[in-house]
Design an enzyme around this catalytic site. Structure first.
Site, mmCIF file in Angstrom:
data_model
loop_
_atom_site.group_PDB
_atom_site.id
_atom_site.type_symbol
_atom_site.label_atom_id
_atom_site.label_comp_id
_atom_site.label_asym_id
_atom_site.label_seq_id
_atom_site.Cartn_x
_atom_site.Cartn_y
_atom_site.Cartn_z
ATOM 1 C CG ASP A 9 -1.537 0.756 1.352
ATOM 2 O OD1 ASP A 9 -2.375 1.281 0.072
ATOM 3 O OD2 ASP A 9 -2.338 1.008 2.141
ATOM 4 C CG HIS A 10 -0.661 4.581 0.580
ATOM 5 N ND1 HIS A 10 -0.631 5.865 -0.627
ATOM 6 C CD2 HIS A 10 -1.554 4.683 0.857
ATOM 7 C CE1 HIS A 10 -2.370 6.257 -0.449
ATOM 8 N NE2 HIS A 10 -3.100 5.300 0.269
ATOM 9 C CG HIS A 59 -5.305 8.318 3.692
ATOM 10 N ND1 HIS A 59 -4.810 9.276 2.354
ATOM 11 C CD2 HIS A 59 -5.664 7.391 3.083
ATOM 12 C CE1 HIS A 59 -4.300 8.710 1.884
ATOM 13 N NE2 HIS A 59 -5.397 7.294 1.717
ATOM 14 N N GLY A 93 -8.981 5.326 2.004
ATOM 15 C CA GLY A 93 -9.292 6.488 3.574
ATOM 16 C C GLY A 93 -10.741 5.419 3.872
ATOM 17 C CB SER A 104 -11.143 4.234 8.694
ATOM 18 O OG SER A 104 -9.973 3.403 8.601
ATOM 19 C CB THR A 119 -7.681 4.879 11.193
ATOM 20 O OG1 THR A 119 -6.852 5.568 10.039
ATOM 21 C CG2 THR A 119 -7.885 5.698 12.070
HETATM 22 ZN ZN LIG Z 1 -4.168 5.161 1.833
#
Ligand SMILES: [Zn+2]
Length: 275
Positions: free
Chosen positions: A81-82, A179, A208, A210, A232
């Site tokens: 991820d990322h 995020h 994002g 969450s 999160t």
């Molecule tokens: Zn992300």
């Protein structure tokens, strides 16, 4: 079994549902996600963010992720991820991740296309799929600012061009989420999502997820989003459970955290309609 996201996305697109990408940061969290997926007989995207390399190294994440994915009774994709650094992304591919994200969304569009295309070529040579991001998904605390401008929302024509020119397998779009945690519930542009999914054939990804609101996320899953990232909410649920049960020993503390994370993933499988 360890798989790429190719087949699970094809099914998600046909079935109008999304697959959760759950971020792990240690063995406990990874195992909890995989066990939950197995228990519910659902596919899983087991995600590890470059930003969490301080918690466990990329090598450790690859070992843990591959081990759990390979022995799982359900399809599990091991996803970086990322990825913001080409060397780390290529290393993840070499270490056995089945899916990687190149996040060059903060670069100008031409540079984003170039970097995403280069990684897609390298990844595809190794049988790995690639997610890129267009239109930056920021962090929660700057969310109020986002409401006042349309520029953070992914542009439709640019997205269509981006998908074709980069050759990536999935695309993270910015339609109003951020995020982290929000103050209040984000305003998601379902109109923009519809416009994008009308012109882009590859699966769309929502970052994002969450605390974006179950109704919002359910609508996204039904409206063209094939993957929703959650991080999160897992750690918040873990902390809340510790506060609630106030465990007095480490083993019961870990048990409460794992249970809370499993419940959170179970909840999102329902919200996303994952089959
Ligand atoms: Zn992300």
């Amino acid at each position: 079994m360890l798989v790429t996201t190719k087949e699970m996305f094809e099914k998600a697109q046909k079935g109008n549902y999304a697959i959760p990408a759950a971020n792990f940061f240690d063995f406990n969290s990874a195992r909890t996600y995989v066990e939950t997926a197995e228990k519910l007989n659902k596919p899983l995207i087991l995600a590890f963010a470059q930003a969490h390399m301080e918690e466990i190294s990329l090598e450790e994440a690859a070992l843990v992720g591959k081990y759990l994915a390979e022995k799982a009774t359900v399809p599990v994709a091991l996803h970086l991820d990322h990825g913001q650094d080409e060397n780390i992304i290529k290393q993840a591919i070499d270490l056995g991740f089945s899916s990687v994200m190149i996040d060059a969304s903060q670069d100008p569009i031409v540079k984003n296309i170039k970097r995403s295309k280069d990684i897609a070529e390298y990844a595809h040579q190794h049988g790995v799929v690639v997610e890129a991001e267009i239109g930056h998904v920021g962090t929660g605390n700057s969310y109020e600012f986002k409401e006042t401008t349309d520029t953070i929302y992914t542009e439709v024509e640019e997205t269509a061009r981006f998908a074709v020119e980069t050759g990536v397998d999935s695309l993270a779009v910015s339609i109003g989420t951020a995020h982290g945690e929000y103050k209040g519930i984000p305003k998601i542009s379902f109109e923009r999502l519809k416009e994008i999914s009308n012109v882009v054939a590859i699966p769309l990804v929502l970052h994002g997820g969450s605390s974006s609101g179950d109704e919002n996320l359910s609508k996204c899953a039904q409206g063209g989003i094939s993957k929703i990232n959650i991080f999160t909410d897992f750690i918040v649920a873990g902390m809340k459970s510790i506060e609630k049960h106030a465990p007095t020993d480490l083993f019961s503390l870990r048990k409460y955290v794992n249970e809370a994370m499993a419940e959170t993933l179970t909840h999102y499988y329902e919200v996303f309609g994952t089959k």
